[in-house]
Design a protein around this motif. Structure first.
Motif, PDB file in Angstrom:
ATOM      1  N   LEU A  98       0.952  -1.236  -0.067  1.00 46.05           N
ATOM      2  CA  LEU A  98       0.301  -0.246   0.002  1.00 46.05           C
ATOM      3  C   LEU A  98       0.434   1.657   0.000  1.00 46.05           C
ATOM      4  CD1 LEU A  98      -2.689   0.871  -0.021  1.00 46.05           C
ATOM      5  CD2 LEU A  98      -2.483   0.482   2.396  1.00 46.05           C
ATOM      6  N   ARG A  99       1.802   0.595   1.146  1.00 43.58           N
ATOM      7  CA  ARG A  99       2.772   2.362   0.682  1.00 43.58           C
ATOM      8  C   ARG A  99       3.917   2.705  -0.725  1.00 43.58           C
ATOM      9  NH1 ARG A  99       0.928   2.139   5.003  1.00 43.58           N
ATOM     10  NH2 ARG A  99      -0.852   3.511   3.548  1.00 43.58           N
ATOM     11  N   LEU A 100       3.545   1.577  -2.121  1.00 44.80           N
ATOM     12  CA  LEU A 100       4.657   1.749  -2.783  1.00 44.80           C
ATOM     13  C   LEU A 100       3.268   2.367  -3.495  1.00 44.80           C
ATOM     14  CD1 LEU A 100       6.992   1.042  -5.054  1.00 44.80           C
ATOM     15  CD2 LEU A 100       5.277  -1.374  -4.913  1.00 44.80           C
ATOM     16  N   MET A 101       2.494   1.690  -2.594  1.00 46.16           N
ATOM     17  CA  MET A 101       1.400   2.587  -4.381  1.00 46.16           C
ATOM     18  C   MET A 101       0.552   4.387  -4.055  1.00 46.16           C
ATOM     19  SD  MET A 101      -0.592   0.239  -6.249  1.00 46.16           S
ATOM     20  CE  MET A 101       1.326  -0.881  -5.641  1.00 46.16           C
ATOM     21  N   ASP A 102       1.448   4.436  -3.048  1.00 48.84           N
ATOM     22  CA  ASP A 102       0.929   5.769  -1.999  1.00 48.84           C
ATOM     23  C   ASP A 102       1.492   6.398  -4.038  1.00 48.84           C
ATOM     24  OD1 ASP A 102      -0.775   5.170  -0.411  1.00 48.84           O
ATOM     25  OD2 ASP A 102       0.710   5.710   1.644  1.00 48.84           O
ATOM     26  N   GLU A 103       2.970   6.077  -3.752  1.00 55.64           N
ATOM     27  CA  GLU A 103       3.599   6.976  -4.433  1.00 55.64           C
ATOM     28  C   GLU A 103       3.204   6.957  -5.362  1.00 55.64           C
ATOM     29  OE1 GLU A 103       7.383   4.764  -4.791  1.00 55.64           O
ATOM     30  OE2 GLU A 103       7.692   5.985  -7.318  1.00 55.64           O
ATOM     31  N   GLN A 113      -5.782   0.929 -13.363  1.00 54.53           N
ATOM     32  CA  GLN A 113      -5.338   0.000 -12.640  1.00 54.53           C
ATOM     33  C   GLN A 113      -4.802   0.440 -11.108  1.00 54.53           C
ATOM     34  OE1 GLN A 113      -4.538   0.647 -16.203  1.00 54.53           O
ATOM     35  NE2 GLN A 113      -5.674  -1.373 -16.602  1.00 54.53           N
ATOM     36  N   VAL A 114      -3.751   1.389 -11.016  1.00 53.96           N
ATOM     37  CA  VAL A 114      -3.628   1.659  -9.898  1.00 53.96           C
ATOM     38  C   VAL A 114      -4.503   2.380  -8.940  1.00 53.96           C
ATOM     39  CG1 VAL A 114      -1.135   2.845 -10.609  1.00 53.96           C
ATOM     40  CG2 VAL A 114      -3.265   4.005 -10.340  1.00 53.96           C
ATOM     41  N   TRP A 115      -5.590   2.442  -9.187  1.00 50.94           N
ATOM     42  CA  TRP A 115      -6.840   2.911  -8.397  1.00 50.94           C
ATOM     43  C   TRP A 115      -7.505   1.335  -7.702  1.00 50.94           C
ATOM     44  CZ3 TRP A 115      -7.072   6.796  -5.468  1.00 50.94           C
ATOM     45  CH2 TRP A 115      -6.706   8.105  -5.755  1.00 50.94           C
ATOM     46  N   HIS A 116      -7.413   0.663  -8.985  1.00 46.57           N
ATOM     47  CA  HIS A 116      -8.141  -0.443  -8.809  1.00 46.57           C
ATOM     48  C   HIS A 116      -7.441  -1.867  -8.110  1.00 46.57           C
ATOM     49  CE1 HIS A 116     -11.207  -4.025  -8.845  1.00 46.57           C
ATOM     50  NE2 HIS A 116      -9.884  -4.391  -9.394  1.00 46.57           N
ATOM     51  N   HIS A 117      -6.067  -1.769  -7.635  1.00 45.37           N
ATOM     52  CA  HIS A 117      -5.030  -2.394  -7.331  1.00 45.37           C
ATOM     53  C   HIS A 117      -5.139  -1.844  -5.634  1.00 45.37           C
ATOM     54  CE1 HIS A 117      -1.814  -4.845  -6.948  1.00 45.37           C
ATOM     55  NE2 HIS A 117      -0.791  -4.194  -5.956  1.00 45.37           N
ATOM     56  N   LEU A 132      -9.292   8.242   3.415  1.00 44.44           N
ATOM     57  CA  LEU A 132      -9.546   8.993   3.519  1.00 44.44           C
ATOM     58  C   LEU A 132      -8.134  10.777   3.131  1.00 44.44           C
ATOM     59  CD1 LEU A 132     -12.653   9.680   5.647  1.00 44.44           C
ATOM     60  CD2 LEU A 132     -12.406   8.817   3.236  1.00 44.44           C
ATOM     61  N   ALA A 133      -7.474  10.412   4.029  1.00 47.38           N
ATOM     62  CA  ALA A 133      -6.309  11.596   4.044  1.00 47.38           C
ATOM     63  C   ALA A 133      -5.263  11.440   2.683  1.00 47.38           C
ATOM     64  CB  ALA A 133      -5.066  11.662   5.243  1.00 47.38           C
ATOM     65  N   PHE A 134      -5.495   9.816   2.316  1.00 50.15           N
ATOM     66  CA  PHE A 134      -4.512  10.041   1.042  1.00 50.15           C
ATOM     67  C   PHE A 134      -5.273  10.762  -0.147  1.00 50.15           C
ATOM     68  CE2 PHE A 134      -4.201   7.499  -2.554  1.00 50.15           C
ATOM     69  CZ  PHE A 134      -3.268   7.705  -2.756  1.00 50.15           C
ATOM     70  N   ILE A 135      -6.935  10.145   0.446  1.00 48.28           N
ATOM     71  CA  ILE A 135      -7.735  10.506  -1.118  1.00 48.28           C
ATOM     72  C   ILE A 135      -7.723  12.235  -1.655  1.00 48.28           C
ATOM     73  CG2 ILE A 135      -9.666  10.489  -2.193  1.00 48.28           C
ATOM     74  CD1 ILE A 135      -9.847   8.205  -0.979  1.00 48.28           C
ATOM     75  N   ALA A 136      -7.261  13.112  -0.504  1.00 46.84           N
ATOM     76  CA  ALA A 136      -7.385  13.775  -0.353  1.00 46.84           C
ATOM     77  C   ALA A 136      -6.428  15.072  -0.772  1.00 46.84           C
ATOM     78  CB  ALA A 136      -7.421  14.402   1.474  1.00 46.84           C
ATOM     79  N   ARG A 137      -5.198  13.883  -0.376  1.00 49.72           N
ATOM     80  CA  ARG A 137      -3.736  13.922  -1.149  1.00 49.72           C
ATOM     81  C   ARG A 137      -3.957  13.983  -2.261  1.00 49.72           C
ATOM     82  NH1 ARG A 137      -1.759  12.032   3.508  1.00 49.72           N
ATOM     83  NH2 ARG A 137      -0.842   9.923   2.106  1.00 49.72           N
TER      84      ARG A 137
END
Lengths: 337, 504
Positions: A98-103, A113-117, A132-137
């Motif tokens: 998930l942290r990798l996906m943040d980037e 694909q990034v969002w579905h993963h 929620l905070a990640f999405i806001a960013r």
């Protein structure tokens, strides 16, 4: 192209830890038309990936390989699919993923694909609140990104947990304050207020409708020529089966030009906030709305609606002339002899 | 061209209105002076050269991002040729067939490239490419499509709410549904089982604005609605409400939803609960997507977003689909032409021949003035560079603004009369008792009944700009649609009266 390595890239073909794999060329016995000119690094990685898919290997190094491909081409859905299966099979830690996906999500916002993963990971980890905070960013980078907004809506609906919902109205208000014309935010507002069940504090549905009408009228008064707000207004009325005619006094204020001697209104009618002084009137969306009220009235309303539609067709909204003519035709036919 | 009024900002600028204003400034510069007629010329040669370069030389490495969309790159290119009236020679056709067949997955469907997993989107692009360049017999592509496995693959993606995953472990969205139904139409794979629940799913994606979103969120829980009968263990029950749309109304998803909806008409349940969509709201939304004169009448894909050439097809093309379900219509409005300042639109008696509900003339102007890149290929908007995707959808959009292609009841009757009962893929019963025969017959006749309305074509910039008509449901020419459907339904398609303009 994103940079993959800080060191000079090493091809899989040159790596001893991959020597046991025989790379597989993309096309065999076919000389394809409309080919893509790949970089050496991409060709190399995908040649090895095809071999892995064939052998069915699921291992740590497959995670490295698929990450490499995804960084070069985030739309490679087969690499994502294979990566997901590998993660589950070898029981890789999903919070690391998930942290990798943040980037990657912020880098490749427009990739499905990034969002579905991310969704797949969340259904496993079941820790939606930090999202929620990640999405806001992410929305800061692109405030109308379709995938980001859908992901937020999915998260709310799928986990449907009070902690998630608590600050949502406040969040969307902040977004709309930032850009009153952001239609994605208006849609989100409709989703959270009307389409996902009843939230704590919102049990009185009539009160919710009153609140939303007041909100959208205020928004229209600030910037009357905002299609998003008018669509929201219609959405609220349709959804709550509130007659359009209840808004007649309000919309009429927007159907006429500013009067020359107009001064700041002394007594503000809270039910019917007036157009701001810098607004451009008449507002075609208001004329359309008033015409709808007249049409629904029937009888003597029809000629009044027709006059308004004509003014849209010939003066205020000429690009849609054909549509306004159609509206006239339809109204006359349905009331015809 | 400064007399055109700019979009009002109400003295309240935001990021949206700033971006809008900047775009309008660029677009205004692309509106030619009235004495400059060359700007209205479709630079067919330059566009053909662009497509030939892509086909023969290939795509530069920045197209690596589309490595999982190789069938799309091919479809956009070859359908671009078809719309431009360019026929490919047998050698190149064969090379394309061989390329496409390398994408077929051993378990059914087509992937984004060799060795890639099957996916609904490249399956559509591959099958449509084969419709254009393929033929029956060995090596021709058509008979090498594994339809049995494709059907099984389709069923493996089906969800309890009537939707489909686009590929395994992937998202649900209406693009996939459109691609699946279009392919099922072309290849004679449609069954009630395949699309059970799908019309309701599509209906649930309509948003309060009137257009459609990418998907909706299913709710399987029955506790919300005690009146719903208990589900059988194998069939999770899906509630009609709430199934909120995920994402706002969008041009691409709206086309996919509406085209699917139209194709599913023969299979949409007529009994309660009958899924419904609100046509009036949809028409209003579609109509509002057309930009004003200062945006040269191009289409946008969402409320308060910018015009983009590709929506010429996705949104512009949706008006014809709505007419096919009876929304729109003909006739002269009463008392409209007597007042008001004559706008620029009125100068050529355009209105007399135009029954469309959008401004066909303005859309053509957008594509001609703003969509064409001077070096060949078409684009989103200036100053962007052209690409394969925008080249096709600008051309297809221009074509749909030139020609009115609508279902013809006369043609439909001709097709029904000529129907010969044949065996579909799934049947072991004698033909006379084949329950699918009547469905196949009506699908075949519906699909091929679309015809160009005579005397209604209109070419901004002159007849030299004429493009071939394209089927509003599939984005294939009529000739290609008839050929591939005739083959898979085992029918001889009755010849059409040749239209004056030589429609293909």
């Amino acid at each position: 192209m994103p940079t993959i390595h800080t060191d000079p890239p090493t091809l899989y073909a040159e790596r001893s830890d991959w020597a046991d794999v025989t790379p597989q060329a993309q096309y065999e016995n076919v000389n394809p038309l409309a080919p893509i000119f790949y970089t050496e690094e991409y060709k190399d990685a995908t040649d090895y990936f095809r071999a892995i898919v064939k052998s069915g290997e699921m291992s740590e190094r497959v995670l490295e390989l698929t990450e490499n491909i995804i960084r070069q081409n985030p739309a490679h859905y087969t690499a994502w699919q294979y990566r997901y299966k590998t993660l589950l099979t070898i029981k890789a830690p999903l919070d690391v993923e998930l942290r990798l996906m943040d980037e990657l999500a912020v880098k490749h916002l427009k990739t499905y694909q990034v969002w579905h993963h991310r969704r797949l990971l969340l259904t496993e980890t079941r820790k939606p609140v930090p999202e929620l905070a990640f999405i806001a960013r992410s929305l800061k980078a692109d405030e109308k990104n379709y995938h980001t907004w859908s992901y937020r809506q999915w998260l709310l609906a799928y986990f449907n947990d009070d902690e998630l919902w608590d600050g949502e109205l406040e969040f969307v208000e902040r977004m709309l304050k930032g850009d009153i014309r952001n239609n994605s935010a208006w849609h989100h507002r409709f989703f959270i207020v009307f389409q996902s069940g009843t939230r704590k504090g919102d049990e009185d549905r009539d009160e919710v409708v009153r609140r939303e009408l007041a909100y959208v009228k205020q928004s229209i008064s600030q910037a009357p020529n905002n299609a998003s707000a008018w669509n929201y207004l219609r959405g609220v009325l349709d959804h709550s089966h509130t007659p359009y005619s209840t808004l007649q006094l309000f919309v009429q204020l927007y159907t006429v030009p500013h009067s020359p001697g107009e001064t700041a209104v002394e007594v503000i009618d809270l039910e019917n906030p007036p157009p701001s002084k810098d607004s451009q009137l008449p507002c075609p969306a208001a004329i359309e709305f008033l015409a709808d009220i007249y049409e629904l009235e029937g009888g003597n309303g029809i000629p009044k609606a027709t006059e308004l539609w004509k003014s849209l067709a010939n003066e205020h909204d000429t690009i849609r002339k054909k549509y306004w003519e159609y509206r006239i035709r339809e109204a006359l036919q349905s009331t015809g002899p | 061209m400064s007399h055109l009024s700019r979009s009002p900002t109400d003295g309240y600028p935001t990021e949206t209105s700033n971006l809008q204003a900047a775009t309008e400034s660029t677009l205004i510069d692309h509106i030619p002076d009235t004495d400059d007629t060359s700007a209205a010329t479709l630079q067919k040669n330059a566009h053909i050269q662009f497509l030939i370069r892509n086909l023969v030389q290939g795509f530069p490495s920045k197209y690596t991002s589309q490595d999982a969309s190789q069938p799309w790159l091919m479809f956009w290119t070859v359908q671009g040729f078809s719309v431009l009236g360019v026929a490919l020679d047998p050698t190149n056709k064969q090379k394309i067939i061989d390329t496409v067949m390398a994408w077929q997955h051993p378990d059914g469907g087509f992937g984004g490239g060799p060795g890639q997993a099957a996916h609904l989107l490249p399956t559509y692009a591959s099958v449509c490419t084969l419709a254009i360049v393929g033929r029956p017999g060995p090596g021709g592509g058509w008979d090498q499509i594994n339809r049995e496995k494709m059907y099984k693959y389709f069923m493996s993606l089906k969800q309890p709410d009537g939707s489909f995953l686009v590929t395994h472990h992937a998202e649900v969205d209406v693009r996939g549904i459109y691609c699946l139904i279009a392919v099922a139409y072309l290849l004679d794979l449609l069954t009630p089982e395949l699309v059970e629940g799908t019309p309701s799913f599509i209906a649930s994606c309509q948003t309060y604005e009137g257009g459609f979103s990418s998907a909706s969120q299913p709710y399987y829980s029955l506790s919300l609605n005690p009146t719903t009968p208990a589900p059988t263990p194998t069939q999770p029950s899906v509630l009609d409400s709430p199934r909120p749309p995920l994402g706002e109304a969008h041009g691409g998803y709206t086309f996919c939803s509406l085209a699917s909806w139209v194709m599913l008409q023969p299979l949409t349940p007529s009994s309660e609960p009958k899924p419904e969509i609100n046509y009036k709201r949809l028409l209003r939304w579609l109509s509002n997507m057309q930009g004003s004169e200062v945006e040269i009448g191009g289409f946008k894909g969402r409320t308060n977003k910018l015009v983009d050439g590709c929506y010429s097809w996705w949104v512009g093309g949706s008006f014809g689909l709505l007419e096919a379900v009876g929304v729109g219509g003909h006739g002269d409005p009463q008392g409209l032409h007597d007042d008001g300042p004559a706008s620029a639109q009125d100068t050529e008696n355009w209105d007399d021949v135009d029954d469309s509900l959008f401004n066909r003339k303005a859309l053509q102007e957008y594509i001609l003035y703003a969509g064409q890149h001077p070096a060949g290929g078409l684009r989103d908007k200036p100053p962007k560079t052209p690409d394969a995707y925008h080249t096709l959808y600008c051309l297809a959009g221009l074509s749909s603004a030139q020609h009115r292609v609508l279902p013809s009841p006369t043609r439909r009757n001709v097709l029904l009369d000529a129907w010969e009962s044949t065996r579909g893929m799934f049947v072991t019963l004698p033909r006379s008792r084949d329950p699918l025969d009547s469905l196949r017959k009506s699908v075949f006749a519906d699909a091929l009944s679309w015809s160009e309305e005579e005397g209604t074509s209109k070419f901004v910039g002159g007849n030299g700009n004429r493009l071939n008509g394209t089927h509003p449901l599939f984005n294939l020419t009529m000739t290609h649609t008839e050929a591939i459907m005739g083959h898979f339904y085992k029918q001889k398609v009755p010849t059409r009266k040749k239209a004056k303009a030589g429609s293909t």
